[in-house]
Scaffold this active site. Structure first.
Site, PDB file in Angstrom:
ATOM      1  N   ASP A   1      99.921  70.463   9.971  1.00  0.00           N
ATOM      2  CA  ASP A   1     100.837  69.325   9.915  1.00  0.00           C
ATOM      3  C   ASP A   1     100.634  68.571   8.595  1.00  0.00           C
ATOM      4  OD1 ASP A   1     102.326  67.038  10.244  1.00  0.00           O
ATOM      5  OD2 ASP A   1     101.712  66.712  12.313  1.00  0.00           O
TER       6      ASP A   1
ATOM      7  N   LYS B   1     100.545  64.983  19.443  1.00  0.00           N
ATOM      8  CA  LYS B   1     100.184  66.407  19.325  1.00  0.00           C
ATOM      9  C   LYS B   1      98.729  66.578  18.925  1.00  0.00           C
ATOM     10  CE  LYS B   1     103.042  67.693  16.162  1.00  0.00           C
ATOM     11  NZ  LYS B   1     103.833  66.489  15.906  1.00  0.00           N
ATOM     12  N   THR B   2      98.352  65.869  17.854  1.00  0.00           N
ATOM     13  CA  THR B   2      97.013  66.069  17.302  1.00  0.00           C
ATOM     14  C   THR B   2      95.937  65.630  18.288  1.00  0.00           C
ATOM     15  OG1 THR B   2      97.805  65.828  15.036  1.00  0.00           O
ATOM     16  CG2 THR B   2      95.462  65.470  15.412  1.00  0.00           C
ATOM     17  N   SER B   3      96.091  64.455  18.873  1.00  0.00           N
ATOM     18  CA  SER B   3      95.066  63.971  19.810  1.00  0.00           C
ATOM     19  C   SER B   3      94.973  64.865  21.036  1.00  0.00           C
ATOM     20  CB  SER B   3      95.347  62.529  20.223  1.00  0.00           C
ATOM     21  OG  SER B   3      96.637  62.393  20.773  1.00  0.00           O
TER      22      SER B   3
END
Length: 595
Positions: A49, A25-27
């Site tokens: 998060d 998700k973050t990348s």
């Protein structure tokens, strides 16, 4: 198979990325933010998060105040700390009662407000400002959120009873949300924020998954849950798709085949969703230049990114874990960890290993995606191994029916609606399932019991509080079963019980496993082993992309070994799935060296 995801697919000012831990998700959110900013859009990227590594991705310190990202004109980032927000929220709720109730009661109230739902509602309070503040809205073309709120939290916010004192006089003990009195002045803002989320011209929900069965099932659940409250504008990104197989490398060919087989099992609901893919990359998605590469052609990744040789680290295999569990005569063994890390397989392998040593073992699971029947697809299961599956849906419905039946005579219709939604809390499932666990363990006094997917420390403390203070806490049912009462001390007894945390050698699974370990420690439960599963580092792959990924694991293996785990073991990524009793015995033969 699927078109490659591109910033061209973004049509709304608000973007929410959601998905299981470790799916990227973050990348993906960061790469999207960089790409939009490079195209001249002014972008604000916000993470809510608890396990966020947003700061690591950009190599800068972040706070809740937006900060310019170096080397990317037009990009700003902020990192909301939901734990700190939850602490403030808890104090708003509990503070007024500190002088009115005994210290033990206050401690119980604080624990009831320590669950995942409380953290999420507090985080929602923080990012409501970004959704409704006109000055912020006028300053950016796109606001990207890394981690979306769940449908459960949003449904709670839509219920009018959430905003009165109902939970201060509640009659059940499952909730981890508590009264919203601490945020009572925010009702209108929250309503506006929820409305914005469900406006398809303003908001897009981007579900991120991996090409494996467990993460697509989680994406499907989130998709349906959010559709229920009106968030229909969804798209799916299948992240980490190996574009082609290296036919000269056994690991690469098997890796490619497994991904394609998983994609054939995508749920029908997701098949109706606009779907895109992102390639499997060998390099770490940190740093602006690496993020920019993600949306470029797969074969254009510079060779220097692929891999370097590192010093070897010696780690034992799962056999060492099984040998120690047998030597220590553990009677109750939990495998714990976030979804998708292979808890069920590890639990099954431990059970088989102990049976092979002559022990009687009962293996049970509550993970709806953990198909033990699939894991043991043969009738040739050893007579000393028994298997059961606790169905969370059945246990939860039984538990909810009991609570509602006790409360229905005392509550009006609106309060009863709130109670029913409040019982959708993840803590409700954990408590209901825990009681079923207790019954299984009570029936298996003469066996070793291996349990796949255990309750968190938070849930154990809630149960403990309900037992000790049921007469003082109006929210408690006061009906903790005898089996559960006996099991709580047993779980804390390290001579009888062993906890094994299962993780992958990746940032998010390691950070989330660390939070789980901290959570357990609050309940005086201390894991004996960490098991690093599905490691490419201990395969003999020569494929440049897989080899590069293997090297990226080493940072996290070192982190676990040196800082997180009392003892750790490692399991390689196997070219074949270990299905059936005889195949699971292979885990008991593994001794591994990270090269």
């Amino acid at each position: 198979m699927y078109p490659t995801f591109s910033p061209n697919h973004i049509q709304t000012p608000f973007l929410f990325f959601t998905g299981k831990g470790g799916v990227g998700k973050t990348s993906t959110a960061c790469a999207t933010a960089v790409a939009l900013a490079d195209r001249g859009k002014k972008v604000l990227l916000i993470s809510t998060d608890p396990a966020s590594n947003l700061q690591d991705v950009f190599g800068i310190e972040l706070t809740s105040t937006p900060k310019s990202v170096p080397m990317v004109e037009n990009l700003f980032a902020s990192n909301i700390d939901p734990e700190s927000s939850a602490k403030v929220y808890r104090e708003k709720v509990v503070g007024p009662y500190r002088d009115q109730f005994p210290e033990a009661v206050i401690a119980t109230m604080e624990e009831q407000l320590s669950g995942a739902c409380t953290v999420e509602i507090a985080a929602f309070d923080e990012f409501t400002g970004f959704l409704t503040n006109k000055e912020i809205l006028n300053s950016y073309d796109h606001i990207i959120f890394d981690t979306a709120p769940t449908g459960h939290t949003l449904r709670l916010l839509q219920l009018p009873t959430a905003w009165n004192g109902f939970l201060e006089e509640g009659t059940h003990g499952a909730s981890c949300l508590g009264p919203l009195s601490g945020l009572g002045d925010k009702k209108e803002l929250y309503s506006k924020a929820v409305s914005t989320l469900s406006d398809s011209t303003k908001t897009s929900l981007i579900l991120v998954t991996r090409p494996d069965v467990s993460t697509t099932l989680e994406a499907d659940r989130a998709s349906k849950e959010l559709k229920e409250i009106g968030i229909q504008n969804q798209m799916l990104i299948i992240n980490g798709l190996l574009q082609k197989q290296n036919e000269g490398d056994k690991v690469s060919a098997a890796f490619y085949h497994r991904q394609r087989e998983a994609l054939k099992q995508i749920p029908d609901n997701l098949k109706e969703t606009a779907t895109y893919s992102l390639p499997y990359v060998s390099y770490s998605l940190t740093g602006v230049e690496n993020l920019r590469h993600l949306f470029k052609l797969y074969d254009q990744v510079p060779a220097t990114h692929l891999f370097t040789e590192d010093q070897a680290i010696q780690l034992p295999g799962l056999k060492t874990v099984i040998d120690e569990l047998a030597a220590n005569k553990a009677k109750l063994i939990f495998t714990m960890g976030k979804g998708g890390v292979g808890k069920t397989t590890v639990a099954s392998a431990i059970a088989v290993g102990l049976v092979e040593k002559g022990h009687r073992v009962h293996l049970t699971t509550t993970d709806p995606a953990a198909h033990l029947e699939y894991q043991f697809q043969s009738n040739q299961v050893n007579q000393n191994l028994s298997i059961s599956c606790i169905d969370p849906k059945v246990e939860v419905e039984k538990y909810k029916a009991e609570v509602v039946a006790k409360s229905s005579k005392e509550l009006d219709e609106a309060s009863l609606d709130y109670l029913k939604e409040d019982l959708e809390s993840p803590c409700t499932e954990e408590i209901a399932v825990f009681q079923a666990f207790a019954d299984v363990v009570a029936r298996s006094e003469e066996e070793i019991v291996v349990i796949d997917t255990a309750p968190t420390g938070h849930t154990l403390l809630l149960l403990d509080a309900s037992e000790a203070y049921s007469k003082e806490i109006a929210r408690s049912t006061g009906d903790v079963p005898e089996n559960a009462k006996r099991l709580l001390p047993k779980i804390r007894n390290q001579k009888e019980t062993a906890v094994v945390i299962v993780t992958l050698a990746e940032a998010t699974p390691v950070l989330e496993a660390s939070r789980l370990q901290d959570d357990l420690s609050r309940a005086n439960i201390f894991p004996q082993w960490w098991v690093i599963n599905q490691s490419l580092s201990v395969t003999n792959t020569k494929d440049p992309f897989l080899k590069g990924k293997a090297n990226a694991e080493q940072e996290w293996i070192q982190e676990i070994k040196d800082k997180r785990a009392e003892k750790c073991a490692i399991i390689p990524w196997f070219p074949e799935e270990k299905i059936g009793y005889n195949k699971l015995k292979d885990y008991n033969n593994e001794g591994t060296t990270l090269k």
